[in-house]
Design a protein around this motif. Structure first.
Motif, PDB file in Angstrom:
ATOM      1  N   SER A 166     -32.394 -17.491  -3.225  1.00 33.11           N
ATOM      2  CA  SER A 166     -31.876 -18.824  -3.544  1.00 33.11           C
ATOM      3  C   SER A 166     -30.369 -18.762  -3.785  1.00 33.11           C
ATOM      4  O   SER A 166     -29.887 -17.844  -4.441  1.00 33.11           O
ATOM      5  N   CYS A 216     -26.612 -24.687   3.142  1.00 35.95           N
ATOM      6  CA  CYS A 216     -27.730 -25.134   2.294  1.00 35.95           C
ATOM      7  C   CYS A 216     -27.376 -26.517   1.751  1.00 35.95           C
ATOM      8  O   CYS A 216     -26.933 -26.659   0.589  1.00 35.95           O
ATOM      9  N   ASP A 234     -32.217 -22.778   1.613  1.00 35.60           N
ATOM     10  CA  ASP A 234     -31.944 -23.970   0.804  1.00 35.60           C
ATOM     11  C   ASP A 234     -33.028 -24.163  -0.263  1.00 35.60           C
ATOM     12  O   ASP A 234     -34.127 -23.606  -0.177  1.00 35.60           O
ATOM     13  N   ALA A 286     -37.730 -23.820   4.314  1.00 30.53           N
ATOM     14  CA  ALA A 286     -36.414 -23.240   4.647  1.00 30.53           C
ATOM     15  C   ALA A 286     -36.513 -21.720   4.697  1.00 30.53           C
ATOM     16  O   ALA A 286     -35.905 -21.077   5.555  1.00 30.53           O
ATOM     17  N   THR A 319     -28.916 -29.227   0.724  1.00 29.43           N
ATOM     18  CA  THR A 319     -29.546 -29.815  -0.474  1.00 29.43           C
ATOM     19  C   THR A 319     -28.923 -29.214  -1.733  1.00 29.43           C
ATOM     20  O   THR A 319     -28.575 -29.930  -2.683  1.00 29.43           O
ATOM     21  N   CYS A 320     -28.770 -27.916  -1.723  1.00 32.88           N
ATOM     22  CA  CYS A 320     -28.151 -27.236  -2.865  1.00 32.88           C
ATOM     23  C   CYS A 320     -26.738 -27.769  -3.098  1.00 32.88           C
ATOM     24  O   CYS A 320     -26.359 -28.068  -4.236  1.00 32.88           O
TER      25      CYS A 320
END
Ligand code: PLP
Length: 437
Positions: A104, A383, A126, A138, A385-386
């Protein structure tokens, strides 16, 4: 009324004017345990030699024993930090240089650097919206023949999607590591977070729910992972011959030993895990209830299969609905007397180490050891969304510990409401700031 409601950011009276209390849970039992070790004169029990002192002194062993009992696992290996415990976990993978570990990006830097120290390269997948943990879809899309492991991070006190991640690990013959530094005591489908991976770690640093100064523990049911961790902890290369180990891959060691002093304090703190977690949950639930009545402020989700231990309190804001940029909301809340941070940490891959791919030496090792380095993607946007959650949505506050009370939680909610009532004043500040050079 208008005057009394003026935002503290522009000179009004803050909702909370008490100073921020120190998180201090060290009591008489911790002091007594520490003094007992001092009186014994044996401040560390380790010797780097095969035999009984290879595994440390009585306090270290008692701590490990208590942790095994509580989580129902076979092995616990206590070390001098959770970072060291992560090194044990990645070391035990016996990676070949350039092997990939999927991790992550929304975590404290050590989760990924432990992969590099073990000669591997982190591949960042992500995260998903609710748990802020790895998104299994992902992850699956990034699995290649060079992937060896997945490192999932149970972040902020909530487990990530451990069942689908476990399933992926099994289907592709990968190891699953849980970085559980922030979520000891949380549960997933009735199991303890930290017991679904092949190994996991917990932390006793000063910011965590339980503290002993510095300390960390790796837990596992796997004999060979435990042995590699013990060898890394205590100069393994000097011990393997007398231990008659045939496979000496990754038996090179360091000194990651936990002292008897820290183990004694950690033991008492660990015996209080539930007592230390309860106030956080109670105060967080008060915030959840209060914030659910304020449009655009989204309390942390709790998956129905999980329990949350609220290491910190992270809410999301819908900046469009609130009508105020997130960073300004954080500043206004801090001014109201509730320290609030805009976001957590930048996605790890944006660190200079990844942007420049300079780690050991100056020519790119271990990235250069990867079979196809150009396929590694550390670009901004990788990534999304992050990045969106970090750049625009997440607000973090850590007011969920004693001596804070329910009254303070209601104060925080009131501060949020006050910010919305004073939206026009905040937007004026925003316009001033963005128009000045
Ligand atoms: C705190 C933390 C660590 C490192 O813990 P230390 O004991 O300080 O080394 C690792 N991962 C996560 C997610 C953490 O929050």
């Amino acid at each position: 009324m208008i005057g009394a409601d003026k935002l503290a950011l522009i000179g009004g009276i803050p909702v909370n004017s008490k100073p921020r209390p120190v998180y201090n849970t060290i009591g008489n039992a911790e002091k007594a345990a520490l003094m007992e070790v001092m009186d014994s004169g044996e401040l560390s029990g380790f010797v780097a030699r095969a035999g009984s002192s290879f595994l440390g002194g009585p306090q270290v062993r008692a701590l490990e024993h208590a942790i095994c009992d509580y989580f129902g696992v076979k092995h616990a290996v206590a070390v001098n930090s959770a970072t060291s415990a992560l090194h044990c976990a990645t070391h035990a993978l016996k990676l070949e240089p350039g092997d990939e570990v999927i991790v992550s990006p929304y975590t404290m830097t050590a989760s990924a650097s432990a992969i590099l120290f073990a000669g591997g390269v982190p591949v960042f997948a992500d995260i998903e919206e609710d748990t802020f943990g790895l998104d299994p879809l992902a992850v699956e899309a990034l699995i290649t023949p060079r992937t060896r492991a997945i490192m999932a991070v149970n972040i902020f006190g909530h487990p990530c999607r451990l069942a689908p991640l476990r399933d992926l690990a099994d289907r592709y013959s990968l190891s699953l590591i849980e970085d559980n530094a922030q979520s000891p005591g949380a549960t997933y489908q009735g199991a303890w977070a930290g017991t679904i991976g092949d190994s996991s770690i917990l932390s006793f640093n000063r910011h965590k729910t339980m503290q002993c100064g510095e300390g960390g523990v790796l837990i596992t049911n796997d004999d060979s992972i435990a042995l590699r961790a013990q060898l890394l902890r205590n100069h393994g290369e000097a011990c393997v011959e007398d231990m008659h180990l045939e496979d000496i891959a990754n038996t090179i060691g360091l000194n990651l030993r936990m002292t008897e002093l820290e183990a004694a304090v950690a033991r008492v703190q660990f015996s209080r895990i539930e007592e230390l977690t309860k106030p956080r949950v109670r105060l967080a639930q008060r915030l959840n209830t209060g914030l659910s009545c304020i449009d655009g402020f989204i309390p942390p989700a709790v998956d129905e299969q999980c329990t949350h231990v609220y290491y910190v309190y992270c809410l999301k804001i819908d900046a469009e609905m609130v009508g105020i940029p997130r960073d300004l909301v954080a500043q206004a809340l801090t001014a109201e007397g509730f320290f609030t941070r805009a976001g957590y940490l930048s996605p790890v891959y944006l660190e200079p180490l990844y942007q420049q791919r300079i780690c050991f030496g100056s020519t790119g090792f271990p990235f250069t050891a990867h079979a196809a380095p150009h396929t590694l993607n550390y670009d901004r946007g990788s990534c999304p969304t992050c990045e969106r959650i970090q750049d625009h949505e997440l607000l973090m506050t850590d007011i969920i510990y004693e001596p804070y009370t329910e009254v303070d939680m209601d104060g925080f909610v009131e501060a949020c409401a006050k910010i919305i009532r004073n939206r026009d004043d905040l937007l004026a500040i925003h316009r001033d700031r963005t128009s000045s050079p």
